[in-house]
Design a protein around this motif. Structure first.
Motif, PDB file in Angstrom:
ATOM      1  N   GLY A  37      -9.249   7.175 -10.623  1.00 17.05           N
ATOM      2  CA  GLY A  37     -10.528   7.674 -10.127  1.00 17.05           C
ATOM      3  C   GLY A  37     -10.471   8.116  -8.676  1.00 17.05           C
ATOM      4  N   LYS A  38      -9.303   8.589  -8.257  1.00 14.36           N
ATOM      5  CA  LYS A  38      -9.112   8.998  -6.864  1.00 14.36           C
ATOM      6  C   LYS A  38      -8.511  10.387  -6.808  1.00 14.36           C
ATOM      7  N   ARG A  39      -8.493  10.961  -5.615  1.00 18.33           N
ATOM      8  CA  ARG A  39      -7.906  12.278  -5.382  1.00 18.33           C
ATOM      9  C   ARG A  39      -6.960  12.184  -4.204  1.00 18.33           C
ATOM     10  N   PRO A  40      -5.831  12.915  -4.247  1.00 18.86           N
ATOM     11  CA  PRO A  40      -4.921  12.895  -3.101  1.00 18.86           C
ATOM     12  C   PRO A  40      -5.600  13.516  -1.885  1.00 18.86           C
ATOM     13  N   GLY A  53      -0.706  13.538 -10.613  1.00 19.12           N
ATOM     14  CA  GLY A  53      -2.103  13.941 -10.770  1.00 19.12           C
ATOM     15  C   GLY A  53      -2.823  13.120 -11.815  1.00 19.12           C
ATOM     16  N   LYS A  54      -2.143  12.822 -12.909  1.00 22.12           N
ATOM     17  CA  LYS A  54      -2.750  11.993 -13.947  1.00 22.12           C
ATOM     18  C   LYS A  54      -2.977  10.567 -13.457  1.00 22.12           C
ATOM     19  N   ILE A  55      -2.079  10.073 -12.629  1.00 16.07           N
ATOM     20  CA  ILE A  55      -2.250   8.724 -12.086  1.00 16.07           C
ATOM     21  C   ILE A  55      -3.449   8.687 -11.153  1.00 16.07           C
ATOM     22  N   ILE A  71       0.846  -1.183   0.000  1.00 18.62           N
ATOM     23  CA  ILE A  71       0.000   0.000   0.000  1.00 18.62           C
ATOM     24  C   ILE A  71       0.889   1.242   0.000  1.00 18.62           C
ATOM     25  N   ILE A  72       0.660   2.128  -0.962  1.00 16.41           N
ATOM     26  CA  ILE A  72       1.423   3.371  -1.074  1.00 16.41           C
ATOM     27  C   ILE A  72       0.671   4.510  -0.399  1.00 16.41           C
ATOM     28  N   CYS A  73      -0.625   4.595  -0.666  1.00 17.52           N
ATOM     29  CA  CYS A  73      -1.457   5.654  -0.101  1.00 17.52           C
ATOM     30  C   CYS A  73      -2.554   5.018   0.747  1.00 17.52           C
ATOM     31  N   HIS A  74      -2.462   5.203   2.045  1.00 18.38           N
ATOM     32  CA  HIS A  74      -3.458   4.619   2.943  1.00 18.38           C
ATOM     33  C   HIS A  74      -4.795   5.352   2.857  1.00 18.38           C
ATOM     34  N   CYS A  75      -4.760   6.645   2.607  1.00 19.24           N
ATOM     35  CA  CYS A  75      -5.998   7.433   2.546  1.00 19.24           C
ATOM     36  C   CYS A  75      -6.920   6.961   1.428  1.00 19.24           C
ATOM     37  N   THR A  76      -6.339   6.658   0.271  1.00 19.71           N
ATOM     38  CA  THR A  76      -7.143   6.288  -0.893  1.00 19.71           C
ATOM     39  C   THR A  76      -6.959   4.828  -1.303  1.00 19.71           C
ATOM     40  N   GLN A  77      -6.198   4.080  -0.511  1.00 18.37           N
ATOM     41  CA  GLN A  77      -5.967   2.651  -0.764  1.00 18.37           C
ATOM     42  C   GLN A  77      -5.378   2.393  -2.159  1.00 18.37           C
ATOM     43  N   ILE A  78      -4.279   3.070  -2.467  1.00 22.10           N
ATOM     44  CA  ILE A  78      -3.569   2.855  -3.729  1.00 22.10           C
ATOM     45  C   ILE A  78      -2.329   2.033  -3.442  1.00 22.10           C
ATOM     46  N   SER A  79      -2.161   0.976  -4.220  1.00 24.27           N
ATOM     47  CA  SER A  79      -0.996   0.100  -4.041  1.00 24.27           C
ATOM     48  C   SER A  79       0.038   0.373  -5.123  1.00 24.27           C
ATOM     49  N   ASP A  80       1.216  -0.196  -4.960  1.00 27.62           N
ATOM     50  CA  ASP A  80       2.251  -0.047  -5.973  1.00 27.62           C
ATOM     51  C   ASP A  80       1.816  -0.695  -7.284  1.00 27.62           C
ATOM     52  N   HIS A  81       1.055  -1.766  -7.198  1.00 29.55           N
ATOM     53  CA  HIS A  81       0.536  -2.426  -8.398  1.00 29.55           C
ATOM     54  C   HIS A  81      -0.425  -1.493  -9.145  1.00 29.55           C
ATOM     55  N   ASP A  82      -1.259  -0.749  -8.421  1.00 25.88           N
ATOM     56  CA  ASP A  82      -2.184   0.199  -9.044  1.00 25.88           C
ATOM     57  C   ASP A  82      -1.424   1.282  -9.803  1.00 25.88           C
ATOM     58  N   ILE A  83      -0.361   1.783  -9.201  1.00 26.31           N
ATOM     59  CA  ILE A  83       0.435   2.833  -9.843  1.00 26.31           C
ATOM     60  C   ILE A  83       1.087   2.299 -11.114  1.00 26.31           C
ATOM     61  N   ARG A  84       1.697   1.134 -11.039  1.00 33.49           N
ATOM     62  CA  ARG A  84       2.339   0.543 -12.228  1.00 33.49           C
ATOM     63  C   ARG A  84       1.326   0.280 -13.329  1.00 33.49           C
ATOM     64  N   ALA A  85       0.156  -0.238 -12.967  1.00 35.67           N
ATOM     65  CA  ALA A  85      -0.884  -0.525 -13.960  1.00 35.67           C
ATOM     66  C   ALA A  85      -1.376   0.766 -14.616  1.00 35.67           C
ATOM     67  N   ALA A  86      -1.527   1.834 -13.831  1.00 37.88           N
ATOM     68  CA  ALA A  86      -1.970   3.111 -14.385  1.00 37.88           C
ATOM     69  C   ALA A  86      -0.930   3.679 -15.341  1.00 37.88           C
ATOM     70  N   VAL A  87       0.343   3.597 -14.979  1.00 42.38           N
ATOM     71  CA  VAL A  87       1.414   4.088 -15.858  1.00 42.38           C
ATOM     72  C   VAL A  87       1.426   3.293 -17.154  1.00 42.38           C
ATOM     73  N   ASP A  88       1.337   1.972 -17.069  1.00 39.05           N
ATOM     74  CA  ASP A  88       1.324   1.134 -18.270  1.00 39.05           C
ATOM     75  C   ASP A  88       0.119   1.455 -19.153  1.00 39.05           C
ATOM     76  N   TRP A  89      -1.048   1.643 -18.530  1.00 40.28           N
ATOM     77  CA  TRP A  89      -2.261   1.949 -19.284  1.00 40.28           C
ATOM     78  C   TRP A  89      -2.147   3.296 -19.986  1.00 40.28           C
ATOM     79  N   MET A  90      -1.630   4.316 -19.273  1.00 38.51           N
ATOM     80  CA  MET A  90      -1.491   5.635 -19.878  1.00 38.51           C
ATOM     81  C   MET A  90      -0.485   5.630 -21.021  1.00 38.51           C
ATOM     82  N   ASP A 102       8.542   7.756  -5.726  1.00 35.18           N
ATOM     83  CA  ASP A 102       9.565   6.719  -5.823  1.00 35.18           C
ATOM     84  C   ASP A 102       9.036   5.508  -6.584  1.00 35.18           C
ATOM     85  N   THR A 103       7.792   5.143  -6.332  1.00 32.30           N
ATOM     86  CA  THR A 103       7.171   4.025  -7.049  1.00 32.30           C
ATOM     87  C   THR A 103       7.027   4.371  -8.526  1.00 32.30           C
ATOM     88  N   MET A 104       6.639   5.597  -8.824  1.00 28.39           N
ATOM     89  CA  MET A 104       6.534   6.023 -10.225  1.00 28.39           C
ATOM     90  C   MET A 104       7.881   5.916 -10.930  1.00 28.39           C
TER      91      MET A 104
END
Length: 96
Positions: free
Chosen positions: A40-43, A33-35, A2-21, A54-56
């Motif tokens: 579908g989340k906000r910081p 911001g684009k990630i 888990i990278i962001c506890h507030c919005t429940q974003i994991s490192d896998h979510d970040i990698r998948a979003a980067v690959d998709w974009m 760092d994950t990005m």
């Protein structure tokens, strides 16, 4: 992890979003911001941002697209947003 506890974003979510974009638009600049938007989340509190960045950076597809590499902001002459040199009243001199 888990990278962001507030919005429940994991490192896998970040990698998948980067690959998709990158697959959707190979010439895009990927930002946190684009990630968030792609997921579908906000910081919220921002305490995750160092780990988020760092994950990005460790994503294989994050690199700047080749077409955008080597571009430099260049200023030739005294061009200021297309305005004339004396566009301000204070630069024209006081009328007597």
């Amino acid at each position: 992890m888990i990278i962001c506890h507030c919005t429940q974003i994991s490192d896998h979510d970040i990698r998948a979003a980067v690959d998709w974009m990158r697959a959707a638009d190979p010439e895009t600049i990927i930002t946190p911001g684009k990630i968030y938007h792609a997921l579908g989340k906000r910081p919220d509190c921002g305490s995750c941002m160092p780990l988020f960045l760092d994950t990005m950076r460790h994503c294989d597809n994050l690199a700047v697209p080749p077409i955008l590499r080597g571009l430099r902001a260049t200023r030739k002459g005294a061009i200021h947003e297309g305005r004339r040199q004396g566009h301000r009243v204070s630069q024209r001199g006081a009328a007597v």
